[in-house]
Design a protein around this motif. Structure first.
Motif, PDB file in Angstrom:
ATOM      1  N   UNK A 130     -14.317 -18.920   6.092  1.00  0.00           N
ATOM      2  CA  UNK A 130     -13.657 -18.459   4.880  1.00  0.00           C
ATOM      3  C   UNK A 130     -14.042 -17.012   4.675  1.00  0.00           C
ATOM      4  N   UNK A 172     -14.761 -13.951   2.309  1.00  0.00           N
ATOM      5  CA  UNK A 172     -14.990 -13.670   0.888  1.00  0.00           C
ATOM      6  C   UNK A 172     -14.492 -12.264   0.548  1.00  0.00           C
ATOM      7  N   UNK A 186     -17.811 -16.372   5.996  1.00  0.00           N
ATOM      8  CA  UNK A 186     -18.633 -17.539   5.701  1.00  0.00           C
ATOM      9  C   UNK A 186     -18.279 -18.678   6.663  1.00  0.00           C
ATOM     10  N   UNK A 217     -17.648 -22.040   8.515  1.00  0.00           N
ATOM     11  CA  UNK A 217     -17.412 -23.451   8.218  1.00  0.00           C
ATOM     12  C   UNK A 217     -17.887 -24.283   9.411  1.00  0.00           C
ATOM     13  N   UNK A 218     -17.283 -24.045  10.563  1.00  0.00           N
ATOM     14  CA  UNK A 218     -17.721 -24.748  11.769  1.00  0.00           C
ATOM     15  C   UNK A 218     -17.110 -24.086  12.992  1.00  0.00           C
ATOM     16  N   UNK A 267      -8.160 -21.140   5.035  1.00  0.00           N
ATOM     17  CA  UNK A 267      -9.248 -20.588   5.823  1.00  0.00           C
ATOM     18  C   UNK A 267      -8.744 -19.794   7.013  1.00  0.00           C
ATOM     19  N   UNK A 290     -21.848 -29.178   5.259  1.00  0.00           N
ATOM     20  CA  UNK A 290     -21.879 -27.818   4.731  1.00  0.00           C
ATOM     21  C   UNK A 290     -22.123 -27.820   3.229  1.00  0.00           C
ATOM     22  N   UNK A 338     -23.330 -16.218   3.955  1.00  0.00           N
ATOM     23  CA  UNK A 338     -22.992 -15.606   2.666  1.00  0.00           C
ATOM     24  C   UNK A 338     -24.246 -15.121   1.939  1.00  0.00           C
ATOM     25  N   UNK A 368     -12.777 -28.215   0.414  1.00  0.00           N
ATOM     26  CA  UNK A 368     -12.765 -26.759   0.600  1.00  0.00           C
ATOM     27  C   UNK A 368     -12.971 -26.066  -0.739  1.00  0.00           C
ATOM     28  N   UNK A 422     -16.594 -26.368  -1.748  1.00  0.00           N
ATOM     29  CA  UNK A 422     -17.423 -25.425  -0.998  1.00  0.00           C
ATOM     30  C   UNK A 422     -17.293 -24.034  -1.590  1.00  0.00           C
ATOM     31  N   UNK A 434     -20.539 -22.204  -2.980  1.00  0.00           N
ATOM     32  CA  UNK A 434     -20.969 -21.095  -2.146  1.00  0.00           C
ATOM     33  C   UNK A 434     -20.751 -19.737  -2.812  1.00  0.00           C
ATOM     34  N   UNK A 435     -19.674 -19.617  -3.586  1.00  0.00           N
ATOM     35  CA  UNK A 435     -19.315 -18.282  -4.076  1.00  0.00           C
ATOM     36  C   UNK A 435     -19.386 -18.087  -5.586  1.00  0.00           C
TER      37      UNK A 435
END
Lengths: 206, 206
Positions: free
Chosen positions: A56, A58, A64, A66-67, A90, A136, A177, B134, B137, B141-142
């Motif tokens: 993702x 930002x 960032x 994810x996998x 994403x 995650x 992040x 998603x 997350x 995360x943000x």
DNA sequence: TTTTATTTGTAACTCAAGTCACCAATCCCC
DNA sequence: GGGGATTGGTGACTTGAGTTACAAATAAAA
């Protein structure tokens, strides 16, 4: 590169033939963006060789993590978005030169009905990604940065099958992040505890 | 309670008949745990009435909210786990008296092949849950806690179709994996900014 | 009506982690 | 080899949020 039948050994022979007949093999250089936020997806990808980072972005352009998608795996999101032709949340890009097999979205639905092994492959793709996302969430919601870093390094080492992580502190910071200074500090602590040895552009796990 | 055909109007009539024939309708009281971490899942559920909270339990018993299942929705995890008969990572419980339709796992695979509408229903269930994760997350995360709280309150209000959230600060804190004092402080700030009015056991959105 | 439990408000402290500022080492390329 | 770019190290400061401690308000029970 190995044979498709070897990489996707769980798929039945008749299906593998169809895949070969309908799919297009494409080799993509390192660092290329395969999927952009908000982009429309028109085909799914099976990874044959290399690796794809799903992340993702930002506000500041940080990626960032994810996998990662590895050989033998498929992009769950493209399959999901297929059904709805909806914008993806994403992004995905190659981390190294990567060979993929592009399959038109129409085939996915068709094969689901015709091939039991495809059906199970798609479901297990979903499940694995789902698990990965749960993991995650676990990390960002419950773990501190030192634990996350430790986890990140170990996973990276495992995926690349080496105990030397060839990344700069800056890159790691972006994937978690965080910020470069924080990662540098935590890595120094890990070095003092004899968990790692630090080199320029490389971290060696002990 | 409404008719099954009304709640699941996207499913074709022949399938609805099969669902009625093979499924068992069950009414579960509020607060009952339907799925426990590590538990084996033997049937999937379609929600007919009420609502189910899907969450992760942390060390201290806090119930970190993942998402809610509403009438017309199904549990994606149970379908996924079905294929693998693997342990689930998360828990689910009823938030109010809830009526569900239990469907044996064997049927799920069968219907996937026979009914196009079931196939699309299952896929869209996956996609919606995926999106929800998603989103989650994104939040953890943000976003800062004040944004997360604001988001949480608005979503809660929307789901329950009211602008009064009937929860204690303690309950909210647990669902956001925070602490009561923090939530109280943030809510006070929101009240000063005329975003909410605080009552005992209730928060009124303006 | 007391008593008890639950809920909420608030101040003071601590800590993880992000930011700012600056420097040193190393690499790369002209 | 010199100069810019990248990478890494470190101290000082700031901030968000979790923790401790305690008091007040309200509801529920006895």
């Amino acid at each position: 590169m190995e044979n498709i039948a070897t990489i996707f050994s769980q798929l039945e022979p008749a299906l593998l033939e169809e895949i070969t007949a309908n799919g297009v093999i494409k080799t993509i250089p390192a660092g290329e963006i395969l999927m952009r936020t908000g982009q429309f997806i028109k085909s799914t990808m099976l990874v044959l060789e290399g690796s794809i980072k799903v992340f993702r972005e930002n506000e500041d352009g940080g990626e960032f993590l994810m996998y990662y998608l590895q050989p033998g795996e498929a992009c769950a999101l493209s399959i999901i978005c297929a059904a709805k032709s909806e914008a993806s949340q994403i992004m995905a890009k190659t981390v190294e030169e990567t060979t993929v097999l592009m399959v038109p979205l129409g085939m996915i639905d068709k094969w689901m009905l015709e091939y039991k092994s495809w059906y199970h492959f798609v479901l297990s793709t979903y499940r694995n990604r789902f698990d990965e996302l749960l993991n995650l969430i676990d990390q960002v919601a419950f773990r501190n940065m030192d634990e996350r870093l430790d986890f990140y390094l170990k996973r990276h080492a495992k995926i690349n099958n080496t105990n030397t992580i060839a990344l700069s502190h800056q890159q790691i910071a972006e994937e978690l992040n965080s910020s470069r200074e924080v990662i540098s500090r935590l890595l120094k602590k890990m070095e003092q505890r004899n968990m790692v040895i630090l080199h320029r552009n490389a971290i060696e796990l002990i």
